[in-house]
Design a protein around this motif. Structure first.
Motif, mmCIF file in Angstrom:
data_model
loop_
_atom_site.group_PDB
_atom_site.id
_atom_site.type_symbol
_atom_site.label_atom_id
_atom_site.label_comp_id
_atom_site.label_asym_id
_atom_site.label_seq_id
_atom_site.Cartn_x
_atom_site.Cartn_y
_atom_site.Cartn_z
ATOM 1 N N GLU A 1 55.448 46.139 19.786
ATOM 2 C CA GLU A 1 55.582 47.581 19.574
ATOM 3 C C GLU A 1 55.534 47.936 18.094
ATOM 4 O OE1 GLU A 1 58.380 48.437 23.517
ATOM 5 O OE2 GLU A 1 59.262 48.390 21.508
ATOM 6 N N LYS A 2 55.899 46.983 17.242
ATOM 7 C CA LYS A 2 55.843 47.202 15.804
ATOM 8 C C LYS A 2 54.446 46.942 15.234
ATOM 9 C CE LYS A 2 60.197 48.176 14.776
ATOM 10 N NZ LYS A 2 60.580 49.443 14.101
ATOM 11 N N GLY A 3 53.514 46.513 16.105
ATOM 12 C CA GLY A 3 52.149 46.293 15.662
ATOM 13 C C GLY A 3 51.793 44.855 15.351
ATOM 14 N N TYR A 4 52.709 43.921 15.616
ATOM 15 C CA TYR A 4 52.441 42.507 15.388
ATOM 16 C C TYR A 4 51.848 41.862 16.644
ATOM 17 C CZ TYR A 4 55.429 43.209 11.312
ATOM 18 O OH TYR A 4 55.978 43.679 10.138
ATOM 19 N N THR A 5 51.329 40.655 16.472
ATOM 20 C CA THR A 5 50.838 39.871 17.607
ATOM 21 C C THR A 5 51.671 38.599 17.694
ATOM 22 O OG1 THR A 5 48.604 40.727 17.235
ATOM 23 C CG2 THR A 5 48.814 38.825 18.696
ATOM 24 N N PRO A 6 52.847 38.681 18.294
ATOM 25 C CA PRO A 6 53.737 37.513 18.330
ATOM 26 C C PRO A 6 53.226 36.432 19.277
ATOM 27 C CG PRO A 6 54.645 39.287 19.648
ATOM 28 C CD PRO A 6 53.428 39.851 18.976
ATOM 29 N N LYS A 7 53.468 35.192 18.895
ATOM 30 C CA LYS A 7 53.136 34.048 19.742
ATOM 31 C C LYS A 7 54.362 33.141 19.831
ATOM 32 C CE LYS A 7 48.187 34.132 18.765
ATOM 33 N NZ LYS A 7 47.018 33.358 18.296
ATOM 34 N N THR A 8 54.380 32.325 20.867
ATOM 35 C CA THR A 8 55.573 31.537 21.150
ATOM 36 C C THR A 8 55.216 30.071 21.374
ATOM 37 O OG1 THR A 8 56.573 33.447 22.245
ATOM 38 C CG2 THR A 8 57.561 31.299 22.693
ATOM 39 N N ALA B 1 52.337 34.406 12.445
ATOM 40 C CA ALA B 1 51.186 33.953 11.664
ATOM 41 C C ALA B 1 51.249 32.444 11.508
ATOM 42 C CB ALA B 1 51.156 34.629 10.296
ATOM 43 N N LYS B 2 50.086 31.837 11.352
ATOM 44 C CA LYS B 2 50.009 30.413 11.048
ATOM 45 C C LYS B 2 48.718 30.171 10.280
ATOM 46 C CE LYS B 2 47.630 28.327 15.024
ATOM 47 N NZ LYS B 2 47.032 29.548 15.549
ATOM 48 N N ASN B 3 48.706 29.115 9.445
ATOM 49 C CA ASN B 3 47.516 28.806 8.666
ATOM 50 C C ASN B 3 47.644 27.392 8.134
ATOM 51 O OD1 ASN B 3 45.438 28.912 6.367
ATOM 52 N ND2 ASN B 3 45.266 30.969 7.234
ATOM 53 N N LYS B 4 46.511 26.737 7.913
ATOM 54 C CA LYS B 4 46.527 25.401 7.307
ATOM 55 C C LYS B 4 46.958 25.465 5.845
ATOM 56 C CE LYS B 4 44.911 21.938 8.650
ATOM 57 N NZ LYS B 4 45.487 20.717 9.252
ATOM 58 N N ILE C 1 50.348 32.436 4.271
ATOM 59 C CA ILE C 1 51.638 32.531 4.968
ATOM 60 C C ILE C 1 52.733 32.972 4.003
ATOM 61 C CG2 ILE C 1 53.352 31.238 6.290
ATOM 62 C CD1 ILE C 1 50.710 31.786 7.755
ATOM 63 N N TYR C 2 52.707 32.414 2.798
ATOM 64 C CA TYR C 2 53.691 32.822 1.791
ATOM 65 C C TYR C 2 53.514 34.299 1.436
ATOM 66 C CZ TYR C 2 56.288 32.964 -2.606
ATOM 67 O OH TYR C 2 57.166 33.293 -3.610
ATOM 68 N N ASP C 3 52.278 34.740 1.333
ATOM 69 C CA ASP C 3 52.003 36.143 1.023
ATOM 70 C C ASP C 3 52.548 37.063 2.114
ATOM 71 O OD1 ASP C 3 49.474 38.452 1.269
ATOM 72 O OD2 ASP C 3 50.560 38.241 -0.604
#
Length: 511
Positions: free
Chosen positions: A459-466, A480-483, A488-490
């Motif tokens: 609802e806040k506009g994010y795309t959460p994953k579990t 978020a995730k990234n190699k 991610i820090y940003d």
């Protein structure tokens, strides 16, 4: 020491042009050069009956009141289907193994109801938001829980809302490597999808793709990628690059593909390959797949139906899985020293979702050795050889070599290296998850609480994953995730001061 093969980890040399609606952009998942071959198996997990195969090839998936297939007689599972491997040498070294599962899943159940003299689809029951946890059984083994990466789940987006497809992936290389016998029955269970009838028809299934090393096989290049794109009125064009086929003589090129919701009775879908000599795309076909109805709800290997499955349905109700050699007599389609192959996916009447592809071609031995030498100086590769018992010992020798050849002058650190030296990031291992830096927003012991939090983030506009941590069975929600640590820090910097993210943190997984 002679190194005969190597695997590249998550490199992006595959170029994908998608004109259709994207759920998740296709990305290269693995790139491999070795003497060897591959195995592909899989099965659907929604059908007309829990255990009986569907042999009627004239029925479309939207005509069937879908039920979970469940063949294992195990009360702990609500869905299960099986497929067999019989031609994998037990002594062969497993280089890589990918497990995928998918489903069309807008509701728990759905049915056709009459409303104002019209038939409409009516869904019942909120579907489970956790789709990346299933059970997987290998030959002579017992069920193990597999928690995979959610490649795409449309349920939390505004895409494809009428049938809500999702795709999950898990790296099961270590699982297959540790088997005493690789041949036998593989079972995937507790894959979720909507039972009943949904618009366009229900569909669900799984696949296992294995690349193995065998010095008696020719040198080959393999690449796999995943994502989700709808192929409907617009085409999807994929370009495979960063390889060079054999320089002389005949050579074999093979593709493996998986798609969902390809209707058998709706024709016009095609897979074409670019003929550079004639500057045009030419439609591919096999005895089991017509060039004008390529995706026809079947599981095929070459020119035959894959029958070593339970149930062994000829009509897999919207699940298409195939492996085929690209016909190339006298190299009239693909030249020697080919460095690029383009495939185009299209349809005029049907609609289907592409989510997996693999490409294989024979290469020169000298080219394999060249790529292996490059791997020795590339920290993003894993190199191994039949004389080396484990990848770890080879990695050590490469590091030792780097220390010997290092210059005496000061080493200039990159922005990412400097950042990592200043951060104290916890590192954990989670089987089945793609390695990288994860931005964790919250952790819950109870599924209902995890669902509520995920809904709030959406609802806040994010795309959460579990994902589920098997060490404590808690639910970790990330956005978020990234190699690389930098993006991610940003994102952490931009969100850490928000009131509802007062405990957001970065976690290093499988690195």
């Amino acid at each position: 020491m002679k190194i005969s093969s190597f695997i590249s980890i998550i490199c992006f040399f595959i170029f994908v042009t998608i004109s259709a609606q994207e759920g998740a952009r296709f990305k290269e998942n693995k790139k491999i050069f070795l003497h060897g071959n591959s195995v592909l198996i899989g099965n659907n997990i929604l059908g007309h009956h829990p255990t009986k195969p569907l042999m009627n090839t004239k029925i479309s998936n939207d005509e069937v009141n879908m039920k979970y297939i469940d063949v294992d007689s195990d009360p702990s599972t609500f869905s299960s289907s099986q497929a067999n491997i019989s031609n994998l040498k037990n002594g062969a070294r497993i280089a890589h193994a990918e497990l995928y599962w998918y489903g069309l899943y807008p509701y728990k159940t759905s049915a056709l109801r009459e409303s104002r003299n019209k038939l409409v689809h009516v869904g019942k029951g909120q579907r489970d938001t956790i789709v990346n946890s299933i059970k997987f059984k290998t030959p002579n083994g017992t069920y193990e829980d597999v928690v995979g990466e959610v490649v795409f789940d449309s349920y939390s987006s505004n895409l494809f809302i009428e049938n809500s497809p999702y795709v999950c992936y898990a790296d099961v290389t270590e699982t297959i490597q540790n088997l005493a016998s690789r041949n036998g029955t593989y079972t995937a269970a507790n894959i979720k999808a909507t039972e009943g009838k949904i618009l366009g028809g229900g569909s669900a299934g799984w696949l296992l793709y294995i690349v193995y090393e065998d010095e008696n096989e020719s040198p080959k290049y393999f690449t796999t990628y995943n994502g989700l794109a709808e192929v409907s009125n617009n085409a999807v064009t994929i370009s495979f690059k960063n390889f060079k086929s054999k320089e002389e003589g005949d050579f074999k090129t093979t593709i493996a593909l998986a798609a969902m919701e390809g209707d058998r009775n709706i024709k016009s879908d095609q897979v074409s390959i670019l003929n550079k000599k004639k500057r045009r795309f030419e439609a591919l076909s096999t005895p089991m797949r017509d060039k004008k109805n390529f995706f026809n709800s079947s599981i095929t290997l070459g020119s035959e139906n894959s029958s070593k499955r339970n149930p062994a349905s000829k009509n897999t109700l919207g699940f298409d899985l195939l492996k085929m050699e690209i016909p190339n007599p006298k190299n009239n389609l693909l030249n020697n020293s080919t460095t690029e192959v383009k495939l185009k996916f299209e349809t005029k009447k049907d609609r289907y979702y592409m989510f997996f592809a693999a490409f294989e071609t024979e290469i020169n031995k000298e080219y394999l050795e060249e790529k292996t030498r490059e791997a020795q100086d590339d920290e993003s590769t894993i190199a191994f050889t039949p004389e080396t018992p484990s990848a770890n010992s080879e990695t050590t020798s490469l590091n030792d070599k780097a220390e010997i050849e290092a210059p005496n002058e000061p080493i200039e650190l990159s922005e990412e290296e400097l950042l990592l030296r200043t951060l104290n990031i916890e590192s954990v291992n989670i089987p089945g998850l793609v390695s990288g830096y994860y931005l964790i927003t919250n952790v819950f012991a109870e599924l209902d609480n995890a669902k509520s939090w995920s809904k709030y983030l959406a609802e806040k506009g994010y795309t959460p994953k579990t994902y589920i941590n098997p060490a404590n069975n808690w639910y970790y929600i990330y956005i978020a995730k990234n190699k690389s640590i930098l993006p991610i820090y940003d994102k952490w910097q931009k969100t850490k001061d928000l009131e509802y993210f007062n405990k957001i943190w970065i976690l290093k997984i499988n690195l």
